[in-house]
Design a protein around this motif. Structure first.
Motif, short mmCIF file in Angstrom:
data_model
loop_
_atom_site.label_atom_id
_atom_site.label_comp_id
_atom_site.label_asym_id
_atom_site.label_seq_id
_atom_site.Cartn_x
_atom_site.Cartn_y
_atom_site.Cartn_z
N VAL A 15 11.73 -3.56 -17.30
CA VAL A 15 12.07 -4.93 -16.90
C VAL A 15 11.84 -5.06 -15.39
N PRO A 16 10.88 -5.91 -14.97
CA PRO A 16 10.57 -6.01 -13.55
C PRO A 16 11.77 -6.43 -12.71
N ILE A 17 11.85 -5.88 -11.50
CA ILE A 17 12.88 -6.28 -10.54
C ILE A 17 12.18 -6.76 -9.27
N SER A 18 12.90 -7.54 -8.47
CA SER A 18 12.35 -8.06 -7.23
C SER A 18 12.84 -7.22 -6.06
N ILE A 19 11.91 -6.78 -5.22
CA ILE A 19 12.23 -6.03 -4.00
C ILE A 19 11.90 -6.94 -2.82
N SER A 20 12.86 -7.13 -1.92
CA SER A 20 12.64 -7.98 -0.75
C SER A 20 12.51 -7.13 0.51
N GLY A 21 11.67 -7.58 1.43
CA GLY A 21 11.49 -6.85 2.67
C GLY A 21 10.39 -7.46 3.51
N THR A 22 9.72 -6.62 4.29
CA THR A 22 8.65 -7.10 5.17
C THR A 22 7.45 -6.15 5.09
N ASN A 23 6.29 -6.66 5.48
CA ASN A 23 5.05 -5.86 5.57
C ASN A 23 4.64 -5.26 4.23
N PHE A 24 4.85 -6.00 3.12
CA PHE A 24 4.50 -5.46 1.81
C PHE A 24 3.03 -5.63 1.44
N MET A 25 2.30 -6.47 2.16
CA MET A 25 0.89 -6.68 1.81
C MET A 25 0.13 -5.35 1.88
N GLY A 26 -0.67 -5.09 0.88
CA GLY A 26 -1.44 -3.85 0.85
C GLY A 26 -0.64 -2.65 0.36
N ALA A 27 0.51 -2.91 -0.26
CA ALA A 27 1.31 -1.78 -0.77
C ALA A 27 0.50 -0.99 -1.78
N THR A 28 0.59 0.34 -1.69
CA THR A 28 -0.18 1.20 -2.57
C THR A 28 0.70 1.97 -3.55
N VAL A 29 1.97 2.18 -3.20
CA VAL A 29 2.88 2.93 -4.06
C VAL A 29 4.27 2.31 -3.99
N VAL A 30 4.90 2.18 -5.15
CA VAL A 30 6.32 1.81 -5.22
C VAL A 30 7.00 2.87 -6.07
N GLN A 31 8.07 3.46 -5.54
CA GLN A 31 8.76 4.53 -6.27
C GLN A 31 10.24 4.24 -6.39
N PHE A 32 10.80 4.65 -7.53
CA PHE A 32 12.24 4.57 -7.79
C PHE A 32 12.75 6.01 -7.85
N GLY A 33 13.51 6.44 -6.85
CA GLY A 33 14.00 7.81 -6.85
C GLY A 33 12.89 8.84 -6.91
N GLY A 34 11.77 8.56 -6.28
CA GLY A 34 10.65 9.49 -6.26
C GLY A 34 9.74 9.40 -7.47
N ILE A 35 10.05 8.50 -8.41
CA ILE A 35 9.22 8.32 -9.61
C ILE A 35 8.42 7.04 -9.45
N ASN A 36 7.09 7.12 -9.63
CA ASN A 36 6.25 5.93 -9.48
C ASN A 36 6.69 4.83 -10.43
N ASN A 44 4.02 -11.47 -2.17
CA ASN A 44 3.65 -11.87 -0.81
C ASN A 44 4.15 -10.77 0.13
N SER A 45 4.06 -11.01 1.44
CA SER A 45 4.41 -9.94 2.39
C SER A 45 5.89 -9.56 2.34
N SER A 46 6.73 -10.39 1.70
CA SER A 46 8.16 -10.10 1.68
C SER A 46 8.73 -9.86 0.29
N THR A 47 7.88 -9.91 -0.75
CA THR A 47 8.38 -9.74 -2.11
C THR A 47 7.44 -8.90 -2.96
N ILE A 48 8.00 -7.91 -3.65
CA ILE A 48 7.26 -7.12 -4.63
C ILE A 48 8.03 -7.19 -5.94
N LEU A 49 7.31 -7.37 -7.03
CA LEU A 49 7.89 -7.23 -8.36
C LEU A 49 7.48 -5.86 -8.87
#
Length: 104
Positions: A15-36, A44-49
């Protein structure tokens, strides 16, 4: 560098979750507890699903060309959604007792 400002405290696998922050453009990896993450999309630059996998409890880390950043709080993975709704009126009594041992 990437800075995570807000994450949910918990979620279910797949189930997708929303991550808020800055400088997200060009993100290559998102990990939860070290798991991809199973998948993710940069809104956008401040939100990743991002979609967590099972056993993905821990800090969330986002990596992009400008560096990486981790959440200051822990994300906790919950049981898959279907287990929350296992009390089905059409279950046989044996199944109901088996999947919900604490319910009398």
């Amino acid at each position: 560098s990437d800075l995570i400002t807000s994450i949910p405290s918990s979620g279910c696998p797949g189930v997708p979750i929303s991550i808020s922050g800055t400088n997200f453009m060009g993100a290559t990896v998102v990990q939860f507890g070290g798991i991809n993450a199973a998948s993710f999309s940069v809104v956008n630059s401040s939100t990743i699903l991002a979609t967590p996998t099972a056993n993905a409890t821990g800090t969330i880390t986002v990596t992009s060309g400008s560096g990486s950043g981790s959440s200051s709080t822990i994300f906790t993975i919950l049981p898959p959604l279907k287990s929350h709704f296992s009390q089905n009126p059409y279950d046989s009594p044996r199944q109901t007792v088996h999947t919900n041992p604490k319910i009398r």
